[in-house]
Design a protein around this motif. Sequence first.
Motif, PDB file in Angstrom:
ATOM      1  N   ILE A  13       0.835  -1.209   0.000  1.00 30.21           N
ATOM      2  CA  ILE A  13       0.000   0.000   0.000  1.00 30.21           C
ATOM      3  C   ILE A  13       0.866   1.253   0.000  1.00 30.21           C
ATOM      4  O   ILE A  13       0.618   2.190  -0.758  1.00 30.21           O
ATOM      5  N   TRP A  14       1.906   1.291   0.832  1.00 30.77           N
ATOM      6  CA  TRP A  14       2.780   2.465   0.870  1.00 30.77           C
ATOM      7  C   TRP A  14       3.535   2.621  -0.438  1.00 30.77           C
ATOM      8  O   TRP A  14       3.803   3.743  -0.877  1.00 30.77           O
ATOM      9  N   GLY A  15       3.877   1.518  -1.092  1.00 31.99           N
ATOM     10  CA  GLY A  15       4.546   1.593  -2.390  1.00 31.99           C
ATOM     11  C   GLY A  15       3.660   2.243  -3.435  1.00 31.99           C
ATOM     12  O   GLY A  15       4.115   3.071  -4.230  1.00 31.99           O
ATOM     13  N   ILE A  16       2.387   1.878  -3.442  1.00 25.57           N
ATOM     14  CA  ILE A  16       1.437   2.505  -4.358  1.00 25.57           C
ATOM     15  C   ILE A  16       1.306   3.986  -4.032  1.00 25.57           C
ATOM     16  O   ILE A  16       1.278   4.830  -4.927  1.00 25.57           O
ATOM     17  N   ALA A  17       1.231   4.303  -2.765  1.00 28.44           N
ATOM     18  CA  ALA A  17       1.122   5.709  -2.360  1.00 28.44           C
ATOM     19  C   ALA A  17       2.320   6.504  -2.851  1.00 28.44           C
ATOM     20  O   ALA A  17       2.161   7.621  -3.356  1.00 28.44           O
ATOM     21  N   ASP A  18       3.504   5.945  -2.738  1.00 29.24           N
ATOM     22  CA  ASP A  18       4.701   6.649  -3.209  1.00 29.24           C
ATOM     23  C   ASP A  18       4.646   6.884  -4.716  1.00 29.24           C
ATOM     24  O   ASP A  18       5.039   7.937  -5.205  1.00 29.24           O
ATOM     25  N   ASP A  19       4.151   5.903  -5.464  1.00 25.35           N
ATOM     26  CA  ASP A  19       4.087   6.027  -6.922  1.00 25.35           C
ATOM     27  C   ASP A  19       2.993   6.979  -7.381  1.00 25.35           C
ATOM     28  O   ASP A  19       3.193   7.773  -8.288  1.00 25.35           O
ATOM     29  N   SER A  28       3.645  13.378   4.547  1.00 23.82           N
ATOM     30  CA  SER A  28       2.988  13.423   5.855  1.00 23.82           C
ATOM     31  C   SER A  28       1.471  13.363   5.735  1.00 23.82           C
ATOM     32  O   SER A  28       0.785  13.044   6.704  1.00 23.82           O
ATOM     33  N   LYS A  29       0.912  13.661   4.567  1.00 20.47           N
ATOM     34  CA  LYS A  29      -0.539  13.626   4.358  1.00 20.47           C
ATOM     35  C   LYS A  29      -1.031  12.297   3.773  1.00 20.47           C
ATOM     36  O   LYS A  29      -2.223  12.099   3.624  1.00 20.47           O
ATOM     37  N   TYR A  30      -0.116  11.382   3.426  1.00 24.06           N
ATOM     38  CA  TYR A  30      -0.521  10.089   2.860  1.00 24.06           C
ATOM     39  C   TYR A  30      -1.523   9.378   3.760  1.00 24.06           C
ATOM     40  O   TYR A  30      -2.499   8.817   3.307  1.00 24.06           O
ATOM     41  N   ARG A  31      -1.252   9.390   5.045  1.00 25.47           N
ATOM     42  CA  ARG A  31      -2.096   8.649   5.989  1.00 25.47           C
ATOM     43  C   ARG A  31      -3.528   9.175   5.971  1.00 25.47           C
ATOM     44  O   ARG A  31      -4.477   8.422   6.166  1.00 25.47           O
ATOM     45  N   ASP A  32      -3.704  10.463   5.704  1.00 24.91           N
ATOM     46  CA  ASP A  32      -5.053  11.043   5.633  1.00 24.91           C
ATOM     47  C   ASP A  32      -5.809  10.573   4.390  1.00 24.91           C
ATOM     48  O   ASP A  32      -7.037  10.610   4.363  1.00 24.91           O
ATOM     49  N   ILE A  33      -5.088  10.129   3.388  1.00 25.60           N
ATOM     50  CA  ILE A  33      -5.691   9.717   2.128  1.00 25.60           C
ATOM     51  C   ILE A  33      -5.843   8.202   2.048  1.00 25.60           C
ATOM     52  O   ILE A  33      -6.860   7.687   1.587  1.00 25.60           O
ATOM     53  N   ILE A  34      -4.847   7.463   2.494  1.00 26.95           N
ATOM     54  CA  ILE A  34      -4.824   6.012   2.290  1.00 26.95           C
ATOM     55  C   ILE A  34      -5.943   5.302   3.031  1.00 26.95           C
ATOM     56  O   ILE A  34      -6.616   4.438   2.465  1.00 26.95           O
TER      57      ILE A  34
END
Length: 54
Positions: A13-19, A28-34
Motif C-alpha cells: 500500500i505504501w509503495g502505491i502511495a509513493d508512486d 505526511s498527508k498520505y495517511r489522511d488519504i490512504i
Amino acid sequence: MNYIQHNQIVNFIWGIADDVLRDVYTRSKYRDIILPFTVLRRLDALLERSQTCY
C-alpha cells in the motif's frame, strides 16, 4: 494473518502511495488519504460480491 503477511500488505500500500501520490500530496498527508481509500475499496469489493449473487 501473521506479522509477515501484514508487513507485505502495508509495504504494498505504501509503495502505491509513493508512486501515485508523490507529487499530489506531501508524504505526511498520505495517511489522511490512504485509510479512506482503503475503506472505500473494501466496501466496493464487498458490494461487488453481493451483486454477483443475484
